[in-house]
Design an enzyme around this catalytic site. Structure first.
Site, PDB file in Angstrom:
ATOM      1  N   CYS A 107      44.626  46.597  44.714  1.00  0.00           N
ATOM      2  CA  CYS A 107      45.803  47.197  44.267  1.00  0.00           C
ATOM      3  C   CYS A 107      46.003  48.109  42.976  1.00  0.00           C
ATOM      4  O   CYS A 107      46.732  49.184  43.295  1.00  0.00           O
ATOM      5  CB  CYS A 107      46.902  46.449  43.879  1.00  0.00           C
ATOM      6  SG  CYS A 107      47.297  44.756  45.002  1.00  0.00           S
ATOM      7  N   CYS A 400      47.830  43.757  39.433  1.00  0.00           N
ATOM      8  CA  CYS A 400      47.704  42.821  38.362  1.00  0.00           C
ATOM      9  C   CYS A 400      46.221  42.939  39.403  1.00  0.00           C
ATOM     10  O   CYS A 400      45.397  40.802  39.180  1.00  0.00           O
ATOM     11  CB  CYS A 400      48.288  41.866  39.552  1.00  0.00           C
ATOM     12  SG  CYS A 400      47.992  42.085  41.618  1.00  0.00           S
TER      13      CYS A 400
END
Length: 416
Positions: A107, A400
Site C-alpha cells: 500500500c 498502514c
C-alpha cells in the site's frame, strides 16, 4: 548529508532542499465504476502526461531529458508494472533517455517511489525525477492480492509470522480490533466522519487543485441482439463518497471478514482505481530552471511490525521519524493517515495521541477509496494542497504497511 534536527533547522530553506514542483492525481474510481473500462497503464499515462505538460508550461525541457528518472509504485500490475509502466511513460511524452523503474511496497508503493526519487536527488544521482503510482483494482484484484502460485512447503512454514504473511488484509484488521479493543461502534463512527469530511471537501472544491480530469471509455456489453456500445465521458471527481451514509446504515452491514467480526464494507477502505504523480527536484536546480516549489520533502521512515497486525505500522514508523528529526506530534499541522480500515486508523490515532482535528481533514480512503499503488501520491497531494489552503507548515503522510513521510509547505512566508 547530515540530518536536520529540530523544528527550526527543518524550517530553514537551503539550496539542497528536495522540493515538489508538481503533485497530481486522477479522480479515484469505484470498483467497477467510472474507470472500469480503462487499463492501469492508461491511467498512469494520463497523469504522467499532465505532469509533463505542467512542467513544460513552466519552461522545463522534458523532451530534452530534463526529468532524469521515473519511479512508479504498483502492487497488482502484470509483471510488476515494469513493461507497461515504461510504455505509459513513453506514451505520455517522456523521452527514452528518462529512466524508469517500478517498485512495490504494497500500500505504500508510491510513498516508496517518492522516497526512492528523493534519495536519488539527495545523493546526487539525479536532479529532477517523477514519483508516481497506479492501481486498477477492477482489472487486477482477482486474487484479492493474495499469491496463489506459492511453495506449499513455505506456505506451511513452522514460523507462524511467515504463515501470517498470507492472511487476507481484512483478517489483519480484525486482529487489530481484537488486540486493541476497538469496537464496531467506534469503527462505524470513524467511517461516517470520513464520508462527512470528504463530502464537505468535495463540495467546497478542495480536491480540484490535485485532480486531473480524465476522459474515459464506458462500455455497455452486448446483450442478445444488441451490440456492445462504447461512449466517452469525463470524470473529474472521486466516486466513492457516500453522503447518504449514517450510523444506522453502517450498523446494518454484516461483518465482511469473519462471522463474529467488527469489520464491514462500510468501515473499510474501498477497492478502487486511480493514479498519481509527483515531481521532485533540488531547490537550487528548480529555481535556476524557473520551476516553482510547492512543498518540500524532509524524510521517510520504515519500521517492520508483525504481519498479523500489519496496519499498526504508522504507530511505530512515525515515532522513528520524529526521533530522527527531533520533532513531536505537536509540531505537525496535518496528518494524512491512510484509512485502510477504521480499526487500524483508530489504533494509530490512539497510540500516537493525535489530535483528531489534525487527521485527514478532507476524509480518507474509507470515503475516497484506496487504489493501492497510487494512494501514497494521493495522500501527498491532499496534504500539500491542504497545507497551502490553510497556511500551515508541516505534514505527515503515512500508510498502514511501514513507511511514513514528512512534508513541508514552501509557500509559508518562512520559505519565500
Amino acid at each position: 548529508m547530515s540530518v536536520r534536527h529540530g523544528l527550526k533547522a527543518i524550517l530553514t530553506k537551503r539550496p539542497d532542499d528536495i522540493v515538489f514542483v508538481s503533485s497530481l492525481r486522477t479522480p479515484i474510481g469505484k470498483f467497477k465504476g467510472g474507470l472500469k473500462d480503462m487499463y492501469p497503464e492508461e491511467l498512469l499515462a494520463h497523469v504522467l502526461k499532465a505532469t509533463r505538460e505542467r512542467l513544460e508550461a513552466q519552461g522545463l525541457d522534458v523532451k530534452g531529458g530534463a526529468v532524469q528518472d521515473i519511479a512508479v509504485g504498483t502492487v497488482l500490475m502484470e509483471l510488476g508494472g515494469a513493461k507497461s509502466g515504461r510504455l505509459a511513460s513513453l506514451d505520455a511524452g517522456f523521452p527514452n533517455v528518462t529512466g524508469f523503474k517500478a517498485v512495490n511496497r504494497q500500500c505504500a508503493s508510491s510513498l516508496q517511489s517518492l522516497t526512492d526519487i528523493a534519495m536519488s536527488i539527495q545523493t546526487g544521482m539525479i536532479d529532477i525525477g517523477v514519483a508516481a503510482g497506479v492501481e486498477h483494482m477492477t482489472r487486477n484484484y482477482g486474487t484479492r492480492a493474495i499469491p496463489v502460485d506459492i511453495s506449499p512447503f513455505i506456505k506451511e512454514s513452522p514460523v507462524e509470522e511467515a504463515r501470517d504473511c498470507l492472511l487476507p488484509m481484512g483478517l489483519t484488521s480484525e486482529a487489530v480490533a481484537e488486540q486493541y479493543g476497538i469496537s464496531r461502534k467506534d469503527q462505524d463512527a470513524f467511517a461516517l466522519t470520513s464520508h462527512q469530511k470528504a463530502k464537505a471537501a468535495q463540495d467546497a472544491g478542495y480536491f480540484e487543485a490535485e485532480i486531473v480530469p480524465i476522459e474515459v471509455r464506458s462500455v455497455t456489453p452486448a446483450d442478445g441482439d444488441k451490440p456492445a456500445v462504447t461512449v466517452t465521458k469525463t470524470i473529474s471527481k472521486d466516486e466513492g463518497i457516500r453522503p447518504q451514509t449514517t450510523l444506522e446504515s453502517l450498523a446494518k452491514l454484516k461483518p465482511a471478514f469473519k462471522t463474529d467480526g467488527t469489520g464491514t464494507a462500510g468501515n473499510s477502505s474501498q477497492i478502487s482505481d486511480g493514479a498519481s504523480a509527483m515531481t521532485l527536484a533540488r531547490r537550487d536546480v528548480a529555481e535556476a530552471l524557473g520551476l516553482k516549489p510547492i512543498a518540500r520533502w524532509v524524510g521517510s521512515a520504515v519500521v517492520g511490525v508483525p504481519p498479523k497486525i500489519m496496519g499498526v505500522g504508522p504507530a511505530y514508523a512515525v515515532p522513528a521519524l520524529f526521533k530522527r528529526f527531533g520533532l513531536t506530534k505537536d509540531d505537525i499541522d496535518i496528518f494524512e493517515l491512510n484509512e485502510a480500515f477504521a480499526s487500524q486508523s483508530l489504533m494509530v490515532i490512539e497510540a500516537l495521541g493525535l489530535d483528531i482535528a489534525k487527521v485527514n481533514p478532507k476524509g480518507g480512503a474509507i470515503a475516497l477509496g484506496h487504489p493501492l499503488g497510487a494512494t501514497g501520491g494521493r495522500l501527498i497531494s491532499s496534504l500539500i494542497y491542504e497545507l497551502q489552503r490553510t497556511n500551515k507548515q508541516l505534514g505527515v503522510a503515512t500508510l498502514c504497511n511501514l513507511i511514513s513521510f514528512v512534508g513541508t509547505k514552501c509557500s509559508f512566508p518562512l520559505f519565500s
